[in-house]
Design a protein around this motif. Structure first.
Motif, PDB file in Angstrom:
ATOM      1  N   ASP A 170      34.088 -18.019 -27.747  1.00  0.00           N
ATOM      2  CA  ASP A 170      32.986 -18.304 -28.682  1.00  0.00           C
ATOM      3  C   ASP A 170      33.358 -19.278 -29.806  1.00  0.00           C
ATOM      4  O   ASP A 170      32.609 -19.407 -30.773  1.00  0.00           O
ATOM      5  N   GLN A 171      34.479 -19.947 -29.702  1.00  0.00           N
ATOM      6  CA  GLN A 171      34.835 -20.940 -30.721  1.00  0.00           C
ATOM      7  C   GLN A 171      34.345 -22.319 -30.284  1.00  0.00           C
ATOM      8  O   GLN A 171      34.505 -22.689 -29.120  1.00  0.00           O
ATOM      9  N   PRO A 172      33.764 -23.103 -31.205  1.00  0.00           N
ATOM     10  CA  PRO A 172      33.202 -24.409 -30.845  1.00  0.00           C
ATOM     11  C   PRO A 172      34.270 -25.501 -30.752  1.00  0.00           C
ATOM     12  O   PRO A 172      34.399 -26.326 -31.647  1.00  0.00           O
ATOM     13  N   VAL A 173      35.035 -25.489 -29.671  1.00  0.00           N
ATOM     14  CA  VAL A 173      36.111 -26.473 -29.493  1.00  0.00           C
ATOM     15  C   VAL A 173      36.110 -27.018 -28.067  1.00  0.00           C
ATOM     16  O   VAL A 173      35.579 -26.389 -27.148  1.00  0.00           O
ATOM     17  N   LEU A 174      36.736 -28.179 -27.922  1.00  0.00           N
ATOM     18  CA  LEU A 174      37.082 -28.707 -26.609  1.00  0.00           C
ATOM     19  C   LEU A 174      38.531 -28.308 -26.353  1.00  0.00           C
ATOM     20  O   LEU A 174      39.344 -28.300 -27.279  1.00  0.00           O
ATOM     21  N   ILE A 175      38.854 -27.971 -25.101  1.00  0.00           N
ATOM     22  CA  ILE A 175      40.202 -27.486 -24.781  1.00  0.00           C
ATOM     23  C   ILE A 175      40.773 -28.336 -23.646  1.00  0.00           C
ATOM     24  O   ILE A 175      40.262 -28.301 -22.525  1.00  0.00           O
ATOM     25  N   SER A 176      41.815 -29.113 -23.942  1.00  0.00           N
ATOM     26  CA  SER A 176      42.406 -29.995 -22.939  1.00  0.00           C
ATOM     27  C   SER A 176      43.559 -29.264 -22.248  1.00  0.00           C
ATOM     28  O   SER A 176      44.544 -28.890 -22.880  1.00  0.00           O
ATOM     29  N   VAL A 177      43.398 -29.059 -20.943  1.00  0.00           N
ATOM     30  CA  VAL A 177      44.273 -28.133 -20.205  1.00  0.00           C
ATOM     31  C   VAL A 177      45.157 -28.869 -19.206  1.00  0.00           C
ATOM     32  O   VAL A 177      44.686 -29.659 -18.389  1.00  0.00           O
ATOM     33  N   HIS A 178      46.430 -28.534 -19.260  1.00  0.00           N
ATOM     34  CA  HIS A 178      47.457 -29.055 -18.348  1.00  0.00           C
ATOM     35  C   HIS A 178      47.637 -28.025 -17.227  1.00  0.00           C
ATOM     36  O   HIS A 178      47.718 -26.829 -17.494  1.00  0.00           O
ATOM     37  N   SER A 179      47.708 -28.488 -15.981  1.00  0.00           N
ATOM     38  CA  SER A 179      47.812 -27.527 -14.876  1.00  0.00           C
ATOM     39  C   SER A 179      48.793 -27.966 -13.801  1.00  0.00           C
ATOM     40  O   SER A 179      48.814 -27.402 -12.704  1.00  0.00           O
ATOM     41  N   THR A 180      49.639 -28.937 -14.109  1.00  0.00           N
ATOM     42  CA  THR A 180      50.546 -29.501 -13.111  1.00  0.00           C
ATOM     43  C   THR A 180      51.402 -28.426 -12.438  1.00  0.00           C
ATOM     44  O   THR A 180      52.134 -27.710 -13.106  1.00  0.00           O
ATOM     45  N   GLY A 181      51.293 -28.329 -11.128  1.00  0.00           N
ATOM     46  CA  GLY A 181      52.131 -27.399 -10.361  1.00  0.00           C
ATOM     47  C   GLY A 181      51.689 -25.953 -10.430  1.00  0.00           C
ATOM     48  O   GLY A 181      52.223 -25.108  -9.709  1.00  0.00           O
ATOM     49  N   ARG A 182      50.747 -25.616 -11.284  1.00  0.00           N
ATOM     50  CA  ARG A 182      50.300 -24.225 -11.390  1.00  0.00           C
ATOM     51  C   ARG A 182      48.769 -24.167 -11.483  1.00  0.00           C
ATOM     52  O   ARG A 182      48.203 -23.525 -12.376  1.00  0.00           O
ATOM     53  N   ILE A 183      48.138 -24.867 -10.578  1.00  0.00           N
ATOM     54  CA  ILE A 183      46.690 -24.994 -10.636  1.00  0.00           C
ATOM     55  C   ILE A 183      45.997 -23.643 -10.430  1.00  0.00           C
ATOM     56  O   ILE A 183      45.114 -23.270 -11.217  1.00  0.00           O
ATOM     57  N   ASP A 184      46.394 -22.917  -9.398  1.00  0.00           N
ATOM     58  CA  ASP A 184      45.688 -21.651  -9.142  1.00  0.00           C
ATOM     59  C   ASP A 184      45.845 -20.644 -10.282  1.00  0.00           C
ATOM     60  O   ASP A 184      44.850 -20.037 -10.696  1.00  0.00           O
ATOM     61  N   PRO A 185      47.069 -20.460 -10.808  1.00  0.00           N
ATOM     62  CA  PRO A 185      47.180 -19.553 -11.972  1.00  0.00           C
ATOM     63  C   PRO A 185      46.333 -19.999 -13.168  1.00  0.00           C
ATOM     64  O   PRO A 185      45.773 -19.158 -13.879  1.00  0.00           O
ATOM     65  N   VAL A 186      46.217 -21.308 -13.380  1.00  0.00           N
ATOM     66  CA  VAL A 186      45.362 -21.799 -14.469  1.00  0.00           C
ATOM     67  C   VAL A 186      43.906 -21.437 -14.186  1.00  0.00           C
ATOM     68  O   VAL A 186      43.190 -20.943 -15.069  1.00  0.00           O
ATOM     69  N   LEU A 187      43.476 -21.658 -12.946  1.00  0.00           N
ATOM     70  CA  LEU A 187      42.080 -21.341 -12.606  1.00  0.00           C
ATOM     71  C   LEU A 187      41.825 -19.834 -12.682  1.00  0.00           C
ATOM     72  O   LEU A 187      40.751 -19.404 -13.102  1.00  0.00           O
ATOM     73  N   ASP A 188      42.817 -19.037 -12.313  1.00  0.00           N
ATOM     74  CA  ASP A 188      42.674 -17.567 -12.446  1.00  0.00           C
ATOM     75  C   ASP A 188      42.399 -17.207 -13.904  1.00  0.00           C
ATOM     76  O   ASP A 188      41.494 -16.417 -14.204  1.00  0.00           O
ATOM     77  N   ALA A 189      43.206 -17.778 -14.789  1.00  0.00           N
ATOM     78  CA  ALA A 189      43.066 -17.459 -16.224  1.00  0.00           C
ATOM     79  C   ALA A 189      41.702 -17.901 -16.744  1.00  0.00           C
ATOM     80  O   ALA A 189      41.054 -17.185 -17.518  1.00  0.00           O
ATOM     81  N   ILE A 190      41.262 -19.071 -16.302  1.00  0.00           N
ATOM     82  CA  ILE A 190      39.993 -19.626 -16.771  1.00  0.00           C
ATOM     83  C   ILE A 190      38.808 -18.813 -16.254  1.00  0.00           C
ATOM     84  O   ILE A 190      37.817 -18.601 -16.959  1.00  0.00           O
ATOM     85  N   GLU A 191      38.905 -18.359 -15.018  1.00  0.00           N
ATOM     86  CA  GLU A 191      37.789 -17.571 -14.467  1.00  0.00           C
ATOM     87  C   GLU A 191      37.660 -16.233 -15.173  1.00  0.00           C
ATOM     88  O   GLU A 191      36.570 -15.693 -15.315  1.00  0.00           O
ATOM     89  N   LYS A 192      38.799 -15.710 -15.644  1.00  0.00           N
ATOM     90  CA  LYS A 192      38.752 -14.429 -16.374  1.00  0.00           C
ATOM     91  C   LYS A 192      38.217 -14.602 -17.783  1.00  0.00           C
ATOM     92  O   LYS A 192      37.680 -13.669 -18.374  1.00  0.00           O
ATOM     93  N   ARG A 193      38.428 -15.815 -18.352  1.00  0.00           N
ATOM     94  CA  ARG A 193      38.007 -16.076 -19.731  1.00  0.00           C
ATOM     95  C   ARG A 193      37.315 -17.417 -19.804  1.00  0.00           C
ATOM     96  O   ARG A 193      37.842 -18.368 -20.363  1.00  0.00           O
ATOM     97  N   PRO A 194      36.133 -17.515 -19.246  1.00  0.00           N
ATOM     98  CA  PRO A 194      35.458 -18.820 -19.210  1.00  0.00           C
ATOM     99  C   PRO A 194      35.167 -19.350 -20.611  1.00  0.00           C
ATOM    100  O   PRO A 194      35.004 -18.562 -21.550  1.00  0.00           O
ATOM    101  N   HIS A 195      35.142 -20.673 -20.723  1.00  0.00           N
ATOM    102  CA  HIS A 195      34.811 -21.323 -21.994  1.00  0.00           C
ATOM    103  C   HIS A 195      34.073 -22.617 -21.670  1.00  0.00           C
ATOM    104  O   HIS A 195      34.482 -23.346 -20.771  1.00  0.00           O
TER     105      HIS A 195
END
Ligand SMILES: [Zn+2]
Length: 256
Positions: A113-138
């Motif tokens: 619920d914070q009004p920010v843009l979030i620039s995300v690095h996912s090199t080599g760990r794409i699925d774990p990043v997507l797992d985290a994002i799906e659990k806490r969408p923004h």
């Protein structure tokens, strides 16, 4: 090469030294550049800066053990209200996946619920990043230099993510990104050799590539990029925290 455009170059992910001088910034002109930091300590050094072309980010780089070690939710919570952009954060192929996951999830928790843009690095760990994002969408998530396969792009887009792309990416990788979800970046200086970008904000080579791939003129490509930025900034609310100059630019864009 330059194009005569009303809109200044837009670079949604670059790295600039926190002690950059006004003389070094001057050549960047009117560019709109999101300047990532890599640690809370670095972010502390830029929080007071007023640099016309630069919108500084609040970062905890997953590839830097010292940045992860130094992270605390409490410090992050006190800092993020001063930033329109958080980045760069995420996960990296090097280092402990457990530590990276814990820090990234904590950051996403703090930013709910914070009004920010979030620039995300996912090199080599794409699925774990997507797992985290799906659990806490923004609604402000931007996957930077995303090298996912078509399924992973679809998964990320399904979670509402945007993608910042650069000229070092292959045509195939650029084509994969949905038209209404891409944003330009240089990742300066790390893509410098491959993209010939001598300065952050030099997105002309990328715009030329995209204009061929998407059969648009470069000015239309740039306008599309700004419309995508407007959409994510509106959805996330980050437009309220962005510098007035950028908010004004976004407000002048055609609606469709
Ligand atoms: Zn980066």
């Amino acid at each position: 090469m330059s194009h005569s455009l009303d809109l200044p170059p837009l670079d949604c992910h670059a790295h600039i030294a926190h002690d950059v001088t006004p003389a070094q910034i001057r050549p960047l002109g009117d560019s709109v550049i999101f300047a990532m930091t890599r640690s809370l300590q670095e972010a502390r050094q830029v929080v007071q800066r007023q640099d016309r072309p630069l919108t500084w980010g609040l970062g905890v780089h997953p590839g830097l053990p010292a940045a992860l070690e130094e992270y605390s939710a409490e410090t992050f919570r006190r800092a993020h209200p001063y930033f329109a952009v958080v980045g760069e954060v995420g996960m990296d192929r090097r280092g402990s996946i457990k530590t990276q996951q814990a820090v990234f999830e904590s950051i996403l928790d703090e930013l709910q619920d914070q009004p920010v843009l979030i620039s995300v690095h996912s090199t080599g760990r794409i699925d774990p990043v997507l797992d985290a994002i799906e659990k806490r969408p923004h609604p402000g998530l931007i996957l930077h230099w995303f090298s996912g396969n078509p399924d992973q792009v679809e998964r990320a887009a399904g979670a509402g993510c945007y993608f910042s792309v650069n000229a070092a990416m292959t045509d195939e990788a650029l084509e994969r990104i949905p038209e209404d979800r891409w944003l330009p970046e240089t990742d300066f200086p790390s893509s410098r050799a491959r993209t010939k970008a001598r300065l952050p904000g030099n997105t002309y080579p990328l715009e030329d590539r995209i204009s061929h791939i998407r059969a648009m003129t470069p000015p239309v490509v740039r306008q599309r990029a700004y419309r995508n930025l407007r959409d994510i900034s509106t959805k996330s609310g980050a437009v309220a925290r962005l510098p007035k100059r950028i908010a004004d630019l976004l407000a002048t864009l055609p609606v469709h």
